[in-house]
Write a protein that holds these residues in place. Structure first.
Motif, PDB file in Angstrom:
ATOM      1  N   GLN A 127      24.261  41.205  37.574  1.00  0.00           N
ATOM      2  CA  GLN A 127      25.702  41.175  37.345  1.00  0.00           C
ATOM      3  C   GLN A 127      26.503  41.217  38.640  1.00  0.00           C
ATOM      4  O   GLN A 127      27.564  40.603  38.741  1.00  0.00           O
ATOM      5  CB  GLN A 127      26.113  42.343  36.445  1.00  0.00           C
ATOM      6  CG  GLN A 127      25.669  42.191  35.001  1.00  0.00           C
ATOM      7  CD  GLN A 127      26.226  43.287  34.112  1.00  0.00           C
ATOM      8  OE1 GLN A 127      25.697  44.399  34.049  1.00  0.00           O
ATOM      9  NE2 GLN A 127      27.316  42.987  33.427  1.00  0.00           N
ATOM     10  N   ASP A 128      26.018  41.960  39.617  1.00  0.00           N
ATOM     11  CA  ASP A 128      26.724  42.056  40.893  1.00  0.00           C
ATOM     12  C   ASP A 128      26.475  40.792  41.721  1.00  0.00           C
ATOM     13  O   ASP A 128      25.358  40.276  41.777  1.00  0.00           O
ATOM     14  CB  ASP A 128      26.263  43.285  41.679  1.00  0.00           C
ATOM     15  CG  ASP A 128      26.634  44.578  40.978  1.00  0.00           C
ATOM     16  OD1 ASP A 128      27.769  44.669  40.486  1.00  0.00           O
ATOM     17  OD2 ASP A 128      25.790  45.493  40.925  1.00  0.00           O
ATOM     18  N   ARG A 131      32.257  40.441  39.047  1.00  0.00           N
ATOM     19  CA  ARG A 131      30.997  40.778  38.376  1.00  0.00           C
ATOM     20  C   ARG A 131      30.731  39.798  37.236  1.00  0.00           C
ATOM     21  O   ARG A 131      31.646  39.379  36.542  1.00  0.00           O
ATOM     22  CB  ARG A 131      31.059  42.208  37.830  1.00  0.00           C
ATOM     23  CG  ARG A 131      29.690  42.862  37.691  1.00  0.00           C
ATOM     24  CD  ARG A 131      29.820  44.361  37.583  1.00  0.00           C
ATOM     25  NE  ARG A 131      28.554  45.040  37.767  1.00  0.00           N
ATOM     26  CZ  ARG A 131      27.947  45.755  36.819  1.00  0.00           C
ATOM     27  NH1 ARG A 131      28.501  45.861  35.627  1.00  0.00           N
ATOM     28  NH2 ARG A 131      26.815  46.365  37.064  1.00  0.00           N
ATOM     29  N   ARG A 163      34.649  45.848  42.520  1.00  0.00           N
ATOM     30  CA  ARG A 163      34.987  44.792  41.581  1.00  0.00           C
ATOM     31  C   ARG A 163      36.457  44.417  41.717  1.00  0.00           C
ATOM     32  O   ARG A 163      37.335  45.287  41.683  1.00  0.00           O
ATOM     33  CB  ARG A 163      34.684  45.232  40.155  1.00  0.00           C
ATOM     34  CG  ARG A 163      33.215  45.463  39.896  1.00  0.00           C
ATOM     35  CD  ARG A 163      32.951  45.884  38.469  1.00  0.00           C
ATOM     36  NE  ARG A 163      33.323  44.826  37.525  1.00  0.00           N
ATOM     37  CZ  ARG A 163      33.081  44.880  36.214  1.00  0.00           C
ATOM     38  NH1 ARG A 163      32.487  45.952  35.711  1.00  0.00           N
ATOM     39  NH2 ARG A 163      33.443  43.892  35.427  1.00  0.00           N
TER      40      ARG A 163
END
Length: 324
Positions: free
Chosen positions: A107-108, A205, A131
């Motif tokens: 996700q990152d 993200r 984020r």
């Protein structure tokens, strides 16, 4: 000047579904940084198995056998994300110059590592991955997450807004972090306490590539409360003020009742409903206060036993690093 040795530290718990997908992403990123001359060829991707119940550790071992730039450690049992991450960071501390911690779900944004290294080269010992927005989150998750950071700030905890555990740490910062001996870990609040020059890198993200999230609502609330009680004593101060306010209100109510009884002796007696409401309300407040105090006492109990924060049962490599 020699290039810094980078270890990308990735905690894993029941990630057999996602690791076969994301491992290549991390390897490709590391290789691109090496080819660009930004980090040493001795750099590695280190997977930390947090006592997974599935085949995560066999998957990690298989990856390490095929690729020399992969390394893996396995904790003796499940200790939680924060302990697993700390175990990886302290294991890597004596093997590298810098670490970048990141979750294994993809996700990152791994491309944010380039900007992190730029900040490190400019003299920063700590670089936070933050984020820029939360459009991939549901309204409820976005509301609760942002509310958590605001509450932490209000309670005096020094946390970076919208920052999780995607960050770069220099060896100097890691050595400072190793001096914090508490058992109740909340790294998002502990890292800022280390000090040194820091900076932030902003990224978007993505959705999880495979598998399921290991942070349901119950676990998120527990994690948030652990963070509050680990970094701030303001809840105890709020309880003190709450007790003082109710004492004053009760004292005023007593005076009003006595005056009413003396001035209007035949006045109507208040009903049972109002009396019971007052009793239940005060009882609830007292139990809530006792619960908060109990949480702090429980943390004190855990700290005084000074049990190890993690125990490494197996590694895919040999070194002289000891357990912490």
């Amino acid at each position: 000047m020699p290039k810094p040795v980078l270890y990308i530290v990735i905690p894993c718990y029941n990630e057999q579904a996602v690791l076969p997908i994301t491992n290549q992403l991390f390897l490709d990123k590391l290789n691109s940084l090496i080819d660009a001359g930004r980090v040493s060829p001795e750099s590695r991707v280190m997977f930390v198995n947090d006592g997974s119940k599935d085949d995560t550790w066999p998957v990690i071992k298989a990856l390490c056998e095929k690729e020399p730039r992969f390394a893996g450690i396995s904790l003796s049992r499940n200790r939680g994300h924060q302990n697993a991450l700390l175990g990886g960071l302290l294991t890597a501390k004596d093997l590298c110059d810098i670490t970048i911690s990141i979750d294994c779900d993809g996700q990152d944004d791994i491309n944010a590592m380039d900007a992190m290294l730029t900040e490190y080269e400019a003299g920063c010992d700590v670089v936070y991955g933050v984020r820029s927005k939360r459009e991939t989150d549901t309204f409820f998750k976005r509301f609760t997450a942002e509310g958590f950071y605001k509450v932490m700030k209000t309670l005096g905890a020094d946390v970076v807004f919208n920052h999780a555990d995607y960050r770069l740490l220099s060896r100097r910062a890691l050595e400072g972090l190793a001096q914090f001996k508490e058992v109740n870990l909340f790294l998002r609040g502990m890292v800022p306490l280390v000090g040194y020059r820091s900076s932030s890198v902003y990224y978007e993200r993505h959705e999880r590539l495979a598998g399921e999230s290991h942070y349901p609502l119950k676990k998120m609330l527990s994690f948030a409360f652990d963070g509050i009680t680990s970094l701030s004593v303001k809840p105890l101060k709020l309880i003190t003020w709450l007790g003082f306010i109710f004492s004053v209100v009760s004292f005023i109510a007593i005076i009003v009742i006595v005056i009413q009884h003396l001035v209007v002796p035949d006045s109507t007696v208040w009903g049972w409903s109002s009396t019971l409401c007052a009793i239940f309300f005060m009882g609830g407040i007292q139990l809530l206060c006792l619960g908060v105090i109990g949480q702090y006492i429980g943390k004190i109990y855990s700290e005084t036993k000074a049990r190890p924060r993690f125990i490494i049962s197996e590694k895919t490599f040999e070194d002289k690093t000891e357990n912490s």
